[in-house]
Design a protein around this motif. Sequence first.
Motif, PDB file in Angstrom:
ATOM      1  N   ALA A   1      -8.144 -13.739  20.265  1.00  0.00           N
ATOM      2  CA  ALA A   1      -6.799 -13.396  20.760  1.00  0.00           C
ATOM      3  C   ALA A   1      -6.681 -13.626  22.262  1.00  0.00           C
ATOM      4  O   ALA A   1      -5.629 -14.058  22.749  1.00  0.00           O
ATOM      5  CB  ALA A   1      -6.459 -11.950  20.404  1.00  0.00           C
ATOM      6  N   LYS A   2      -7.757 -13.374  22.997  1.00  0.00           N
ATOM      7  CA  LYS A   2      -7.713 -13.563  24.444  1.00  0.00           C
ATOM      8  C   LYS A   2      -7.552 -15.044  24.794  1.00  0.00           C
ATOM      9  O   LYS A   2      -6.745 -15.409  25.652  1.00  0.00           O
ATOM     10  CB  LYS A   2      -8.978 -12.995  25.082  1.00  0.00           C
ATOM     11  N   ALA A   3      -8.306 -15.932  24.111  1.00  0.00           N
ATOM     12  CA  ALA A   3      -8.196 -17.376  24.356  1.00  0.00           C
ATOM     13  C   ALA A   3      -6.808 -17.876  23.965  1.00  0.00           C
ATOM     14  O   ALA A   3      -6.232 -18.730  24.657  1.00  0.00           O
ATOM     15  CB  ALA A   3      -9.269 -18.123  23.576  1.00  0.00           C
ATOM     16  N   TYR A   4      -6.270 -17.340  22.877  1.00  0.00           N
ATOM     17  CA  TYR A   4      -4.934 -17.743  22.432  1.00  0.00           C
ATOM     18  C   TYR A   4      -3.869 -17.325  23.451  1.00  0.00           C
ATOM     19  O   TYR A   4      -3.005 -18.119  23.823  1.00  0.00           O
ATOM     20  CB  TYR A   4      -4.649 -17.130  21.059  1.00  0.00           C
ATOM     21  N   GLU A   5      -3.937 -16.091  23.924  1.00  0.00           N
ATOM     22  CA  GLU A   5      -2.949 -15.601  24.891  1.00  0.00           C
ATOM     23  C   GLU A   5      -3.073 -16.318  26.234  1.00  0.00           C
ATOM     24  O   GLU A   5      -2.068 -16.586  26.892  1.00  0.00           O
ATOM     25  CB  GLU A   5      -3.081 -14.092  25.056  1.00  0.00           C
ATOM     26  N   GLU A   6      -4.295 -16.657  26.646  1.00  0.00           N
ATOM     27  CA  GLU A   6      -4.474 -17.426  27.880  1.00  0.00           C
ATOM     28  C   GLU A   6      -3.860 -18.812  27.756  1.00  0.00           C
ATOM     29  O   GLU A   6      -3.244 -19.319  28.698  1.00  0.00           O
ATOM     30  CB  GLU A   6      -5.961 -17.540  28.226  1.00  0.00           C
ATOM     31  N   ALA A   7      -4.017 -19.442  26.577  1.00  0.00           N
ATOM     32  CA  ALA A   7      -3.439 -20.772  26.372  1.00  0.00           C
ATOM     33  C   ALA A   7      -1.917 -20.720  26.460  1.00  0.00           C
ATOM     34  O   ALA A   7      -1.291 -21.615  27.012  1.00  0.00           O
ATOM     35  CB  ALA A   7      -3.873 -21.331  25.015  1.00  0.00           C
ATOM     36  N   LEU A   8      -1.326 -19.666  25.934  1.00  0.00           N
ATOM     37  CA  LEU A   8       0.138 -19.540  25.983  1.00  0.00           C
ATOM     38  C   LEU A   8       0.639 -19.271  27.393  1.00  0.00           C
ATOM     39  O   LEU A   8       1.796 -19.544  27.698  1.00  0.00           O
ATOM     40  CB  LEU A   8       0.609 -18.410  25.063  1.00  0.00           C
TER      41      LEU A   8
ATOM     42  N   LEU B   1       2.952 -26.146  30.806  1.00  0.00           N
ATOM     43  CA  LEU B   1       2.983 -26.762  29.483  1.00  0.00           C
ATOM     44  C   LEU B   1       2.844 -25.732  28.385  1.00  0.00           C
ATOM     45  O   LEU B   1       2.206 -24.708  28.554  1.00  0.00           O
ATOM     46  CB  LEU B   1       1.841 -27.782  29.351  1.00  0.00           C
ATOM     47  N   ASN B   2       3.438 -26.048  27.253  1.00  0.00           N
ATOM     48  CA  ASN B   2       3.319 -25.195  26.081  1.00  0.00           C
ATOM     49  C   ASN B   2       2.011 -25.542  25.389  1.00  0.00           C
ATOM     50  O   ASN B   2       1.815 -26.661  24.944  1.00  0.00           O
ATOM     51  CB  ASN B   2       4.512 -25.440  25.146  1.00  0.00           C
ATOM     52  N   ARG B   3       1.108 -24.610  25.345  1.00  0.00           N
ATOM     53  CA  ARG B   3      -0.200 -24.816  24.729  1.00  0.00           C
ATOM     54  C   ARG B   3      -0.431 -23.735  23.696  1.00  0.00           C
ATOM     55  O   ARG B   3       0.284 -22.769  23.637  1.00  0.00           O
ATOM     56  CB  ARG B   3      -1.292 -24.794  25.796  1.00  0.00           C
ATOM     57  N   GLY B   4      -1.460 -23.899  22.911  1.00  0.00           N
ATOM     58  CA  GLY B   4      -1.786 -22.921  21.883  1.00  0.00           C
ATOM     59  C   GLY B   4      -2.203 -23.625  20.609  1.00  0.00           C
ATOM     60  O   GLY B   4      -2.902 -24.631  20.636  1.00  0.00           O
ATOM     61  N   VAL B   5      -1.756 -23.106  19.463  1.00  0.00           N
ATOM     62  CA  VAL B   5      -2.133 -23.625  18.151  1.00  0.00           C
ATOM     63  C   VAL B   5      -0.949 -24.407  17.577  1.00  0.00           C
ATOM     64  O   VAL B   5       0.180 -23.933  17.587  1.00  0.00           O
ATOM     65  CB  VAL B   5      -2.532 -22.476  17.200  1.00  0.00           C
TER      66      VAL B   5
ATOM     67  N   CYS C   1       4.494 -28.502  14.912  1.00  0.00           N
ATOM     68  CA  CYS C   1       5.003 -27.131  14.800  1.00  0.00           C
ATOM     69  C   CYS C   1       4.049 -26.168  15.507  1.00  0.00           C
ATOM     70  O   CYS C   1       2.869 -26.090  15.174  1.00  0.00           O
ATOM     71  CB  CYS C   1       5.111 -26.774  13.323  1.00  0.00           C
ATOM     72  N   TRP C   2       4.579 -25.446  16.494  1.00  0.00           N
ATOM     73  CA  TRP C   2       3.774 -24.453  17.193  1.00  0.00           C
ATOM     74  C   TRP C   2       3.615 -23.247  16.280  1.00  0.00           C
ATOM     75  O   TRP C   2       4.590 -22.719  15.761  1.00  0.00           O
ATOM     76  CB  TRP C   2       4.443 -24.037  18.497  1.00  0.00           C
ATOM     77  N   LEU C   3       2.376 -22.821  16.083  1.00  0.00           N
ATOM     78  CA  LEU C   3       2.093 -21.694  15.187  1.00  0.00           C
ATOM     79  C   LEU C   3       1.978 -20.398  15.975  1.00  0.00           C
ATOM     80  O   LEU C   3       1.465 -20.379  17.094  1.00  0.00           O
ATOM     81  CB  LEU C   3       0.797 -21.942  14.416  1.00  0.00           C
ATOM     82  N   ARG C   4       2.438 -19.343  15.374  1.00  0.00           N
ATOM     83  CA  ARG C   4       2.289 -18.002  15.926  1.00  0.00           C
ATOM     84  C   ARG C   4       1.456 -17.192  14.937  1.00  0.00           C
ATOM     85  O   ARG C   4       1.506 -17.410  13.732  1.00  0.00           O
ATOM     86  CB  ARG C   4       3.650 -17.333  16.142  1.00  0.00           C
TER      87      ARG C   4
ATOM     88  N   ILE D   1      -4.917 -26.293  21.857  1.00  0.00           N
ATOM     89  CA  ILE D   1      -4.923 -26.775  23.232  1.00  0.00           C
ATOM     90  C   ILE D   1      -5.165 -25.573  24.128  1.00  0.00           C
ATOM     91  O   ILE D   1      -4.298 -24.705  24.248  1.00  0.00           O
ATOM     92  CB  ILE D   1      -3.599 -27.455  23.603  1.00  0.00           C
ATOM     93  N   PRO D   2      -6.360 -25.480  24.746  1.00  0.00           N
ATOM     94  CA  PRO D   2      -6.644 -24.338  25.614  1.00  0.00           C
ATOM     95  C   PRO D   2      -5.861 -24.419  26.922  1.00  0.00           C
ATOM     96  O   PRO D   2      -5.207 -25.412  27.220  1.00  0.00           O
ATOM     97  CB  PRO D   2      -8.151 -24.442  25.860  1.00  0.00           C
ATOM     98  N   ARG D   3      -5.959 -23.365  27.693  1.00  0.00           N
ATOM     99  CA  ARG D   3      -5.197 -23.276  28.950  1.00  0.00           C
ATOM    100  C   ARG D   3      -5.620 -24.337  29.963  1.00  0.00           C
ATOM    101  O   ARG D   3      -4.793 -24.938  30.617  1.00  0.00           O
ATOM    102  CB  ARG D   3      -5.353 -21.882  29.561  1.00  0.00           C
TER     103      ARG D   3
END
Length: 177
Positions: A87-94, A99-103, A117-120, A148-150
């Motif tokens: 969750a920490k890596a995901y929130e840092e990417a967001l 840029l919009n990053r994440g899953v 499609c950006w996943l939540r 895509i990491p931060r």
Amino acid sequence: MKLSLLWLFSVCIAMGQGQDPFEEKEVPSAKSNESIYNFDDVHKWDDVIVKGIGKAEQNIISWGSTNVASHRGVIGKTQDLEFYIDAKAYEEALGHPELNRGVILMAGDTRFPLLHCWLRPFSIHAGKALFVLNIPVERLGETYVAFIPRDGKKRYLYSLKEVVLGLKSIPKTQNEE
């Protein structure tokens, strides 16, 4: 009267022939608030195709259970997949400032995907973000999950076909049967 109409008609034709309808006209350029978006620079990623689903160093995503489901009255089968990410890596990417990053769920070519499609997360619990996917079985070969990491320009790609094959090759324990 007919003669004057004929004369007027011929004068109109002659006047119209002096202007080329296909002539390129210079349009004065006005400054606008439009920003120039360089797609190639912004979306040029160093793709890392992740092989296997084990606990390797580059495996940011931990894959959970999977099953194939068919539904009454619906043609075809779907593959249900679950995966976890820190969750920490995901929130840092967001939290990237530009840029919009994440899953991302992608289908088709990875450079210009047909689906992007950006996943939540389905839920966040005990420091893990849970994602749940339901993909048609016949589309697994062309579908990817990307993270895509931060920092940096790396994009970690997981082919869902390879993930399903990896999950099926894991031997089941006595408790799971």
